[in-house]
Design a protein around this motif. Structure first.
Motif, PDB file in Angstrom:
ATOM      1  N   UNK A   1       0.596  -1.897   0.347  1.00 27.94           N
ATOM      2  CA  UNK A   1       0.081   0.367   0.349  1.00 27.94           C
ATOM      3  C   UNK A   1       0.796   0.855  -0.576  1.00 27.94           C
ATOM      4  N   UNK A   2       1.240   2.411  -0.836  1.00 24.68           N
ATOM      5  CA  UNK A   2       1.269   3.245  -1.185  1.00 24.68           C
ATOM      6  C   UNK A   2       1.366   4.283   0.178  1.00 24.68           C
ATOM      7  N   UNK A   3       0.194   4.248   0.991  1.00 18.85           N
ATOM      8  CA  UNK A   3       0.010   5.177   2.511  1.00 18.85           C
ATOM      9  C   UNK A   3       0.424   4.007   3.298  1.00 18.85           C
ATOM     10  N   UNK A   4       1.056   3.251   3.702  1.00 20.32           N
ATOM     11  CA  UNK A   4       1.863   1.906   4.807  1.00 20.32           C
ATOM     12  C   UNK A   4       2.888   2.541   4.939  1.00 20.32           C
ATOM     13  N   UNK A   5       3.278   2.877   6.364  1.00 22.34           N
ATOM     14  CA  UNK A   5       3.691   3.591   7.219  1.00 22.34           C
ATOM     15  C   UNK A   5       3.943   2.707   8.871  1.00 22.34           C
ATOM     16  N   UNK A   6       5.083   2.468   9.016  1.00 25.75           N
ATOM     17  CA  UNK A   6       4.976   1.902  10.161  1.00 25.75           C
ATOM     18  C   UNK A   6       6.286   2.443  11.119  1.00 25.75           C
ATOM     19  N   UNK A   7       6.876   1.710  12.148  1.00 29.45           N
ATOM     20  CA  UNK A   7       7.385   1.898  13.281  1.00 29.45           C
ATOM     21  C   UNK A   7       7.440   1.688  14.588  1.00 29.45           C
ATOM     22  N   UNK A   8       8.812   0.986  14.814  1.00 23.97           N
ATOM     23  CA  UNK A   8       8.900   1.017  16.527  1.00 23.97           C
ATOM     24  C   UNK A   8       9.595   1.743  17.470  1.00 23.97           C
ATOM     25  N   UNK A   9       8.506   2.024  18.597  1.00 22.90           N
ATOM     26  CA  UNK A   9       8.980   3.242  19.173  1.00 22.90           C
ATOM     27  C   UNK A   9       9.797   2.241  20.296  1.00 22.90           C
ATOM     28  N   UNK A  10      11.117   2.817  21.304  1.00 23.49           N
ATOM     29  CA  UNK A  10      11.449   1.445  21.912  1.00 23.49           C
ATOM     30  C   UNK A  10      10.765   2.662  23.401  1.00 23.49           C
ATOM     31  N   UNK A  11      10.431   3.539  23.108  1.00 23.54           N
ATOM     32  CA  UNK A  11      10.631   4.465  24.626  1.00 23.54           C
ATOM     33  C   UNK A  11       9.339   4.390  25.080  1.00 23.54           C
ATOM     34  N   UNK A  12       8.348   3.767  23.920  1.00 23.77           N
ATOM     35  CA  UNK A  12       6.905   3.906  24.381  1.00 23.77           C
ATOM     36  C   UNK A  12       6.725   2.183  24.422  1.00 23.77           C
ATOM     37  N   UNK A  13       7.871   0.792  23.792  1.00 24.25           N
ATOM     38  CA  UNK A  13       7.015  -0.272  23.447  1.00 24.25           C
ATOM     39  C   UNK A  13       6.711   0.033  22.921  1.00 24.25           C
ATOM     40  N   UNK A  14       5.995   0.536  21.212  1.00 26.77           N
ATOM     41  CA  UNK A  14       5.031   0.913  20.968  1.00 26.77           C
ATOM     42  C   UNK A  14       5.149   0.968  19.309  1.00 26.77           C
ATOM     43  N   UNK A  15       4.811  -0.277  19.148  1.00 28.63           N
ATOM     44  CA  UNK A  15       4.380  -0.266  17.464  1.00 28.63           C
ATOM     45  C   UNK A  15       3.621   0.512  16.685  1.00 28.63           C
ATOM     46  N   UNK A  16       3.843   1.255  16.071  1.00 27.62           N
ATOM     47  CA  UNK A  16       2.255   2.487  14.894  1.00 27.62           C
ATOM     48  C   UNK A  16       2.713   1.872  13.798  1.00 27.62           C
ATOM     49  N   UNK A  17       1.304   1.451  12.970  1.00 27.83           N
ATOM     50  CA  UNK A  17       1.190   1.361  12.107  1.00 27.83           C
ATOM     51  C   UNK A  17      -0.046   2.228  11.292  1.00 27.83           C
ATOM     52  N   UNK A  18       0.227   2.724  10.129  1.00 30.71           N
ATOM     53  CA  UNK A  18      -0.641   3.433  10.124  1.00 30.71           C
ATOM     54  C   UNK A  18      -0.377   3.528   8.386  1.00 30.71           C
ATOM     55  N   UNK A  19      -2.053   3.530   7.471  1.00 28.45           N
ATOM     56  CA  UNK A  19      -2.329   3.404   6.460  1.00 28.45           C
ATOM     57  C   UNK A  19      -3.745   4.480   6.025  1.00 28.45           C
ATOM     58  N   UNK A  20      -3.730   4.096   5.434  1.00 30.36           N
ATOM     59  CA  UNK A  20      -4.900   5.631   3.979  1.00 30.36           C
ATOM     60  C   UNK A  20      -6.306   5.024   3.798  1.00 30.36           C
ATOM     61  N   UNK A  21      -7.361   4.687   4.540  1.00 27.11           N
ATOM     62  CA  UNK A  21      -8.408   3.953   4.043  1.00 27.11           C
ATOM     63  C   UNK A  21      -8.282   3.557   2.709  1.00 27.11           C
ATOM     64  N   UNK A  22      -7.860   4.405   1.586  1.00 23.39           N
ATOM     65  CA  UNK A  22      -8.220   4.675   0.302  1.00 23.39           C
ATOM     66  C   UNK A  22      -7.528   3.056   0.060  1.00 23.39           C
ATOM     67  N   UNK A  23      -6.515   2.702   0.157  1.00 21.02           N
ATOM     68  CA  UNK A  23      -5.696   1.838  -0.279  1.00 21.02           C
ATOM     69  C   UNK A  23      -6.126  -0.186   0.626  1.00 21.02           C
ATOM     70  N   UNK A  24      -7.050   0.258   1.741  1.00 22.72           N
ATOM     71  CA  UNK A  24      -7.606  -0.555   2.332  1.00 22.72           C
ATOM     72  C   UNK A  24      -9.754  -0.505   2.137  1.00 22.72           C
TER      73      UNK A  24
END
Length: 519
Positions: free
Chosen positions: A316-339
């Motif tokens: 998906x062109x808009x898919x963006x993801x990253x892991x932030x060690x300080x908060x132990x958090x996996x963040x995943x973003x995608x535009x609804x147009x791609x799903x």
């Protein structure tokens, strides 16, 4: 559709699709696709906060220190650490030299070799080893004493380790890194990373600084008991889902027993976008999947969509993801147009292991949860339309408001291309292979081939042997594309090739290169 060109340069594709209907088979297909992607990206891997490049054992010359792995990392304060693992050195021998070269401007034509503006050095000496930093000045290495620099030999690894703050390098967001060892005679060496053909390669490394992640707008929060995962799998204790007015859907998955995705971790967000559990793929009638996978040196983020009862990977062109060690958090973003552009989704998160088929964690714990995406009403465009009604002696003029759809947005999404390492020549030709992805499904490529690595004026460079521009043609994520090329040009063997893709809007991909095996 094929591209025309000399020496059988037709671009050909082989579609890979499986058949079946069970969730186990579907998971196996996704795992196989992730493993294939990991192999393609092994050399140019970027990872949040850390990366590692393995080097073959025994490939060092004569008695040089043998590099087994180059590890790079940074913390949230910008402190960079470099570890050069040595397979044949319980301690540095007298006059051993271990170098880490740093390219901070991304230009291989500048610096003092391999594009490096700085280098960190360890020298084996009787008694205490020496650790020093140098910078490039007018083509020469000169002494440099950054306040954050430190070096040591770690006998437990064993490895040479350096530390240096990003600020002392001028604050670059990315580095090019290359490690080199030299034996006491000064004639033998080993280096890392290297291409599949054994040539030196400068590795890219993104300096990622974690920051506090704001809660997405219009958020719902789902909690799960912490510590209820006894097998060491990624443990979910909270999932936050939200979306903004532009349709960006965000998932924040807190994993309290992870400061980064571990090798073999697999996190899957299942999305049922048509709200029908009898359609889509198992489980939950999922129409799409958002996937995060931990691999050595490279976390992979990719999507999958259900096709004929089985998930098929897509980007998906808009898919963006990253892991932030300080908060132990996996963040995943995608535009609804791609799903599927849904107004409402049903979702559930699973944690798994790539090497096993068992599901460890599922959140929300009660089953798939629903989330309504905010949809701002489209702003109507008012135009004046005169409607005339004529009778014998009367003309009436009225004004109507007509909603005019806005023009489609410009295509600003760049294609993505991955050159694949290929074996040696057959029948006097090499068959170059690559993948290309674009949201429009149509691209053209420019391919260049290069000869062996050469040294001129203390700079390593390659001679370009040929270049070819292909025509626009349909492309698919499931296809591996091939172009044939003569194995030798002007008497020199083809050792490396690079591919760049373009879409019809003129967007260009990054350049991707791979080695050609020796025949």
């Amino acid at each position: 559709m094929s591209h025309s060109g000399p020496v059988g340069s037709n671009r050909c594709a082989a579609s890979r699709r499986g058949r079946g209907a069970t969730a186990l088979v579907a998971l196996a297909l996704i795992v196989a696709a992730l493993l294939a992607i990991a192999a393609v990206l092994a050399l140019t891997a970027h990872a949040a906060n850390s990366i590692a490049f393995s080097d073959a054992l025994g490939d060092n010359q004569v008695l040089a220190p043998d590099i087994s792995q180059l590890e790079l990392a940074n913390d949230d304060n910008g402190l960079l650490t470099f570890a050069v693992d040595l397979a044949n050195r319980p301690a540095l021998q007298d006059s051993d030299i271990v170098l880490v070269l740093l390219d901070t401007d991304g230009n291989l034509a500048t610096g003092c070799g391999f594009g490096a503006e700085y280098r960190l050095a360890a020298v084996g000496l009787p008694g205490a080893d020496a650790f020093l930093a140098q910078r490039c000045d007018a083509g020469q290495w000169v002494a440099w004493s950054p306040p954050s620099f430190g070096g040591a030999f770690d006998a437990a690894s064993p490895s040479v380790r350096f530390a240096l703050n990003q600020a002392d390098l001028g604050g670059p967001a990315q580095l090019g890194v290359f490690a080199l060892t030299i034996d006491p005679s000064g004639t033998a060496e080993d280096f890392a990373p290297e291409t599949p053909t054994g040539d030196p390669a400068v590795a890219p490394y993104d300096i990622v600084i974690a920051s506090a992640q704001p809660t997405p707008p219009n958020a719902l929060t789902f909690t799960d008991p912490a510590g209820d995962e006894p097998l060491g799998f990624a443990d979910i204790d909270k999932v936050v889902v939200g979306a903004d007015g532009s349709g960006v859907l965000t998932f924040q998955i807190r994993l309290p027993n992870r400061t980064a995705l571990e090798d073999d971790d697999l996190i899957v967000i299942y999305l049922n976008t048509d709200l029908d559990t009898t359609t889509g793929c198992a489980p939950y009638g999922a129409d799409y999947e958002l996937i995060a996978a931990g691999f050595p040196g490279k976390d992979i983020f990719i999507g999958a969509r259900c096709f004929a009862g089985l998930p098929s990977t897509f980007d998906p062109p808009s898919l963006d993801a990253s892991f932030f060690a300080g908060t132990h958090t996996l963040t995943v973003r995608v535009n609804r147009a791609d799903v599927g552009n849904p107004r409402r989704v049903l979702f559930r998160v699973h944690t798994l292991r790539l090497s096993t088929s068992g599901v460890s964690e599922r959140a929300p714990g009660s089953g798939p949860a629903g989330y309504n995406l905010p949809v701002p009403p489209p702003a109507p465009t008012t135009t004046n339309t005169t409607v005339a009604t004529t009778t014998t002696q009367l003309t009436t003029t009225t004004q109507q408001t007509v909603a005019v759809p806005p023009p489609p947005p410009p295509d600003l999404v760049r294609p993505r291309v991955a050159a694949l390492g290929v074996p040696g020549a057959r029948a006097g030709a090499v068959r170059l292979a690559y993948r290309v992805f674009d949201d429009t499904g149509t691209t053209r490529e420019t391919i260049a081939v290069y000869g062996p690595l050469q040294v001129h004026a203390r700079q390593y460079h390659r001679v370009r042997l040929g270049r070819r521009r292909l025509d626009f043609a349909p492309t698919s994520i499931d296809d591996v594309l091939h172009v044939s090329w003569p194995a030798r040009i002007r008497g020199l063997p083809v050792r490396t090739f690079c591919v760049q893709a373009f879409d019809e809007a003129g967007n260009a991909s990054s350049l991707s290169c791979a080695g050609v095996g020796r025949s």
